[in-house]
Design a protein around this motif. Structure first.
Motif, mmCIF file in Angstrom:
data_model
loop_
_atom_site.group_PDB
_atom_site.id
_atom_site.type_symbol
_atom_site.label_atom_id
_atom_site.label_comp_id
_atom_site.label_asym_id
_atom_site.label_seq_id
_atom_site.Cartn_x
_atom_site.Cartn_y
_atom_site.Cartn_z
ATOM 1 N N PRO A 118 0.844 -1.204 0.000
ATOM 2 C CA PRO A 118 0.000 0.000 0.000
ATOM 3 C C PRO A 118 0.881 1.257 0.000
ATOM 4 C CG PRO A 118 -0.583 -1.477 1.813
ATOM 5 C CD PRO A 118 0.668 -1.996 1.207
ATOM 6 N N HIS A 119 0.521 2.213 -0.832
ATOM 7 C CA HIS A 119 1.237 3.479 -0.941
ATOM 8 C C HIS A 119 0.261 4.637 -0.782
ATOM 9 C CE1 HIS A 119 4.500 1.148 -2.676
ATOM 10 N NE2 HIS A 119 5.256 2.235 -2.732
ATOM 11 N N GLU A 120 0.726 5.705 -0.162
ATOM 12 C CA GLU A 120 -0.011 6.960 -0.150
ATOM 13 C C GLU A 120 0.477 7.730 -1.373
ATOM 14 O OE1 GLU A 120 0.410 10.749 2.584
ATOM 15 O OE2 GLU A 120 -0.464 9.034 3.639
ATOM 16 N N VAL A 121 -0.448 8.163 -2.218
ATOM 17 C CA VAL A 121 -0.091 8.838 -3.458
ATOM 18 C C VAL A 121 -0.707 10.228 -3.460
ATOM 19 C CG1 VAL A 121 -0.234 8.738 -5.981
ATOM 20 C CG2 VAL A 121 -0.033 6.631 -4.670
ATOM 21 N N SER A 122 0.105 11.229 -3.798
ATOM 22 C CA SER A 122 -0.409 12.597 -3.864
ATOM 23 C C SER A 122 0.203 13.328 -5.043
ATOM 24 C CB SER A 122 -0.114 13.349 -2.565
ATOM 25 O OG SER A 122 1.274 13.464 -2.367
ATOM 26 N N ILE A 123 -0.461 14.394 -5.452
ATOM 27 C CA ILE A 123 0.048 15.290 -6.491
ATOM 28 C C ILE A 123 0.358 16.612 -5.809
ATOM 29 C CG2 ILE A 123 -0.445 16.474 -8.660
ATOM 30 C CD1 ILE A 123 -0.296 13.447 -8.951
ATOM 31 N N GLU A 124 1.577 17.094 -5.968
ATOM 32 C CA GLU A 124 1.990 18.338 -5.325
ATOM 33 C C GLU A 124 2.606 19.271 -6.360
ATOM 34 O OE1 GLU A 124 4.659 17.537 -2.100
ATOM 35 O OE2 GLU A 124 3.328 16.054 -1.222
ATOM 36 N N ARG A 130 6.483 26.541 -11.105
ATOM 37 C CA ARG A 130 5.847 25.435 -10.382
ATOM 38 C C ARG A 130 5.493 24.316 -11.355
ATOM 39 N NH1 ARG A 130 1.857 29.415 -7.443
ATOM 40 N NH2 ARG A 130 1.391 29.590 -9.627
ATOM 41 N N GLU A 131 5.781 23.099 -10.944
ATOM 42 C CA GLU A 131 5.505 21.920 -11.758
ATOM 43 C C GLU A 131 4.801 20.872 -10.906
ATOM 44 O OE1 GLU A 131 5.994 21.466 -14.972
ATOM 45 O OE2 GLU A 131 7.074 23.350 -15.290
ATOM 46 N N PRO A 132 3.879 20.093 -11.499
ATOM 47 C CA PRO A 132 3.220 19.027 -10.742
ATOM 48 C C PRO A 132 4.133 17.813 -10.585
ATOM 49 C CG PRO A 132 2.391 19.095 -12.973
ATOM 50 C CD PRO A 132 3.352 20.245 -12.841
ATOM 51 N N TYR A 133 4.141 17.244 -9.390
ATOM 52 C CA TYR A 133 4.911 16.035 -9.088
ATOM 53 C C TYR A 133 3.974 14.985 -8.499
ATOM 54 C CZ TYR A 133 9.545 18.097 -9.732
ATOM 55 O OH TYR A 133 10.668 18.656 -10.263
ATOM 56 N N ARG A 134 4.178 13.738 -8.880
ATOM 57 C CA ARG A 134 3.465 12.607 -8.277
ATOM 58 C C ARG A 134 4.360 12.092 -7.162
ATOM 59 N NH1 ARG A 134 2.929 6.860 -8.713
ATOM 60 N NH2 ARG A 134 0.730 6.241 -8.644
ATOM 61 N N VAL A 135 3.850 12.129 -5.930
ATOM 62 C CA VAL A 135 4.640 11.732 -4.768
ATOM 63 C C VAL A 135 4.020 10.463 -4.187
ATOM 64 C CG1 VAL A 135 5.487 12.438 -2.498
ATOM 65 C CG2 VAL A 135 5.192 14.154 -4.302
ATOM 66 N N ARG A 158 8.407 14.073 -11.531
ATOM 67 C CA ARG A 158 7.831 15.220 -12.218
ATOM 68 C C ARG A 158 6.848 14.707 -13.266
ATOM 69 N NH1 ARG A 158 10.883 19.419 -16.093
ATOM 70 N NH2 ARG A 158 9.527 21.205 -15.749
ATOM 71 N N MET A 159 5.623 15.212 -13.235
ATOM 72 C CA MET A 159 4.587 14.707 -14.122
ATOM 73 C C MET A 159 4.895 14.983 -15.592
ATOM 74 S SD MET A 159 2.597 13.090 -12.210
ATOM 75 C CE MET A 159 1.263 12.756 -13.329
ATOM 76 N N ASN A 160 5.584 16.062 -15.898
ATOM 77 C CA ASN A 160 5.932 16.360 -17.290
ATOM 78 C C ASN A 160 6.976 15.385 -17.821
ATOM 79 O OD1 ASN A 160 4.203 18.477 -17.097
ATOM 80 N ND2 ASN A 160 5.762 20.037 -16.950
ATOM 81 N N ASP A 161 7.651 14.639 -16.926
ATOM 82 C CA ASP A 161 8.662 13.667 -17.323
ATOM 83 C C ASP A 161 8.116 12.246 -17.309
ATOM 84 O OD1 ASP A 161 10.396 15.788 -17.495
ATOM 85 O OD2 ASP A 161 11.319 15.415 -15.543
#
Length: 66
Positions: free
Chosen positions: A23-29, A44-49, A62-65
């Protein structure tokens, strides 16, 4: 200045540290990448953490990557 709150969801995904699906906690920051004051508002860039609930390993991409 407006500050976005991360959206959090729990998912089961592969953890490289545990070498299994856990199980993972997933967030977009939104993260600021520029160190210069004049460009900070535009960098500022969106990241999936993700954070593993089993071992605590945290990774961001990094979401763009993606």
């Amino acid at each position: 200045m407006s500050k976005s709150q991360p959206t959090v969801t729990e998912l089961t995904e592969y953890c490289e540290t545990c070498d299994t699906r856990t199980p993972h906690e997933v967030s977009i920051e939104l993260k600021t990448e520029s160190k210069k004051e004049t460009n900070r508002a535009f960098s500022r860039e969106p990241y999936r953490v993700t954070m593993c609930h089993t071992c605590g390993d945290e990774r961001s991409q990094r979401m763009n990557d993606a």
